[in-house]
Design an enzyme around this catalytic site. Structure first.
Site, PDB file in Angstrom:
ATOM      1  CG  HIS A   1     -16.327 -83.483  36.327  1.00  0.00           C
ATOM      2  ND1 HIS A   1     -16.883 -82.402  36.970  1.00  0.00           N
ATOM      3  CD2 HIS A   1     -16.796 -83.447  35.052  1.00  0.00           C
ATOM      4  CE1 HIS A   1     -17.655 -81.736  36.130  1.00  0.00           C
ATOM      5  NE2 HIS A   1     -17.627 -82.342  34.966  1.00  0.00           N
TER       6      HIS A   1
ATOM      7  CE  LYS B   1     -14.338 -79.643  34.981  1.00  0.00           C
ATOM      8  NZ  LYS B   1     -15.552 -79.743  35.825  1.00  0.00           N
TER       9      LYS B   1
ATOM     10  CG  ASP C   1       8.340 -75.935  37.348  1.00  0.00           C
ATOM     11  OD1 ASP C   1       8.681 -76.948  36.728  1.00  0.00           O
ATOM     12  OD2 ASP C   1       8.496 -74.789  36.905  1.00  0.00           O
TER      13      ASP C   1
END
Length: 222
Positions: free
Chosen positions: A138, A140, A145
Site C-alpha cells: 500500500h 505510495k 536519484d
C-alpha cells in the site's frame, strides 16, 4: 582557495533552491477544470500548463510532480499501489527516453487492473516486482536519484564521473490515479531532505531484494 569558495557558494545556493513542499488535493482543485479543458483541449494530458489563479488547481499540482520526474538524471524508484495517470506515465516515458533507470514495486492485484499504466511501462522494459501475499503493498512513494541507487548505477556502469543530481522523495496518501489526483482529499510531500530520501531509498532497496522472485512478468494476469 577562491575556487573552493565559489564551489561552497554554489552549493549553498543549490541547497537553498531545493524543493520542500506539501501539495494538497481537495474539493477546490477541480473548479478550474472546465477552463483548462477549453484552453488545452478536451482530454489533454499536458504535464505543464499556463498560470492558473486557482491556488488548489489539481492540474498544476500534477504538473509539480511531473516536473520532479523530468529532473531525474539517473534513477526513479516508484512504490505505488495503483497507477493510472496518463500524464505521470508520460513523464516516466520521457525519463526512459533520457536513459533514466526506472524500477516499480506495486501490489499484485493492482498491476493488471483496468487502466493500469504499470503494465504499459513493463512492456517498455521497466522491471516491476510485487509481493505474493494477502497483505497489500500500500506504499505510495517515489525516490528520484537516491544516493544509494545512484552509487549502485555508477559502480554498475563503471563510471568515474557523474552528472550533478540530488535526491528527491515524493510521498503521501496519493495514488497516481484520476480519482486521487482530481477527486479525493489527499496529500503529497515533495522534499530533498537527505535523511528522508535515504530512509525511503533504503526501504525500497529492501523490498526490491525481498520481492526478487516475484517479477510481475512471471505473474499471469487474472
Amino acid at each position: 582557495v577562491i575556487w573552493k569558495l565559489v564551489q561552497c557558494s554554489r552549493s549553498k545556493r543549490e541547497k537553498a533552491s531545493r524543493v520542500h513542499e506539501v501539495i494538497v488535493f481537495n474539493e477546490l482543485g477541480e473548479i478550474c477544470a472546465a477552463a483548462h479543458m477549453r484552453n488545452n483541449g478536451i482530454g489533454s494530458q499536458k504535464p505543464h500548463m499556463s498560470p492558473c489563479c486557482n491556488a488548489h488547481c489539481s492540474l498544476r499540482n500534477v504538473a509539480k510532480i511531473a516536473e520532479q520526474i523530468d529532473r531525474a538524471v539517473y534513477s526513479i524508484d516508484l512504490a505505488i499501489f495503483t497507477f493510472s495517470s496518463l500524464s505521470l506515465a508520460d513523464a516516466l516515458k520521457r525519463a526512459l527516453q533520457r536513459g533514466v533507470i526506472i524500477r516499480i514495486i506495486s501490489d499484485g492485484e493492482m498491476v493488471y487492473c483496468t487502466g493500469s499504466q504499470i503494465t504499459m511501462l513493463a512492456q517498455l522494459g521497466v522491471p516491476v516486482r510485487v509481493p505474493i501475499t494477502t497483505n497489500l503493498m500500500h506504499n505510495k512513494f517515489c525516490i528520484i536519484d537516491g544516493v544509494e541507487r545512484v552509487e549502485e548505477i555508477r559502480l554498475l556502469r563503471k563510471l568515474k564521473w557523474m552528472r550533478p543530481c540530488y535526491s528527491i522523495v515524493i510521498s503521501g496518501s496519493l495514488n497516481w490515479t484520476a480519482q486521487g489526483l482530481g477527486g479525493n482529499w489527499e496529500n503529497c510531500i515533495i522534499t530533498a531532505d537527505e535523511k528522508l530520501t535515504a530512509t525511503f531509498q533504503a526501504e525500497f532497496q529492501r523490498m526490491w531484494r525481498s520481492f526478487g522472485k516475484t517479477e510481475a512478468s512471471r505473474i499471469q494476469p487474472k
